[in-house]
Design a protein around this motif. Structure first.
Motif, PDB file in Angstrom:
ATOM      1  N   LEU A 106       3.777   1.701  -1.230  1.00  0.00           N
ATOM      2  CA  LEU A 106       4.565   1.752  -2.469  1.00  0.00           C
ATOM      3  C   LEU A 106       3.852   2.015  -3.530  1.00  0.00           C
ATOM      4  O   LEU A 106       4.132   2.109  -4.833  1.00  0.00           O
ATOM      5  N   LYS A 107       2.508   1.773  -3.531  1.00  0.00           N
ATOM      6  CA  LYS A 107       1.383   1.831  -4.575  1.00  0.00           C
ATOM      7  C   LYS A 107       1.269   3.397  -5.074  1.00  0.00           C
ATOM      8  O   LYS A 107       1.231   4.249  -4.284  1.00  0.00           O
ATOM      9  N   PRO A 108       1.636   3.579  -6.364  1.00  0.00           N
ATOM     10  CA  PRO A 108       1.293   4.940  -6.892  1.00  0.00           C
ATOM     11  C   PRO A 108       0.016   5.495  -6.640  1.00  0.00           C
ATOM     12  O   PRO A 108      -0.865   4.681  -6.633  1.00  0.00           O
ATOM     13  N   LYS A 109      -0.094   6.745  -6.266  1.00  0.00           N
ATOM     14  CA  LYS A 109      -1.252   7.639  -5.937  1.00  0.00           C
ATOM     15  C   LYS A 109      -2.160   7.902  -7.398  1.00  0.00           C
ATOM     16  O   LYS A 109      -1.725   7.960  -8.184  1.00  0.00           O
ATOM     17  N   THR A 164       0.889  -1.182  -0.116  1.00  0.00           N
ATOM     18  CA  THR A 164      -0.141   0.046  -0.066  1.00  0.00           C
ATOM     19  C   THR A 164       0.877   1.267   0.074  1.00  0.00           C
ATOM     20  O   THR A 164       0.679   2.043  -0.733  1.00  0.00           O
TER      21      THR A 164
END
Length: 114
Positions: free
Chosen positions: A111-114, A109
């Motif tokens: 490291l997930k790109p926004k 979560t």
């Protein structure tokens, strides 16, 4: 006797300031910040389903932990010490699996790109 010295920078003027009144029924106003509007309030069931879809291994680990614990307690109650010990080891393994799943989910979560 000498009078008490005043500290440097103290102002001896008689300014009176009115106290700041906070209205607790309204959110605070912060310059340069606009909060995101919420589409709807999420109840427990919807949040549980969403979180399970985001990281399905955490509920699986929790169910494994609970299953091993219940089985181990049943074996302990029956006097089957060997099965009880093995199921408690399985419970510890399931708990470790759950903790690793939580850490991996948080890292994914983050490291997930926004």
């Amino acid at each position: 006797m000498a009078s008490a010295p005043t500290s440097v920078g103290q102002d001896r003027s008689t300014k009176t300031t009115s106290p700041i009144v906070f209205d607790v029924s309204q959110p605070p106003v912060i310059e340069g910040f606009s909060p995101l509007s919420r589409a709807k309030e999420e109840n427990f069931k919807d949040k549980f389903i969403r979180k399970t879809k985001e990281n399905p291994f955490v509920p699986i680990g929790c169910l494994g932990t609970a299953g091993a614990l219940i089985y181990g307690l049943g074996a302990f109650r029956s006097g089957k010490t060997r099965q009880s010990q093995l199921s408690m080891r399985a419970r510890i393994f399931a708990q470790g699996f759950t903790v690793v799943a939580i850490i991996v989910g948080v890292a994914a979560t983050a490291l997930k790109p926004k």
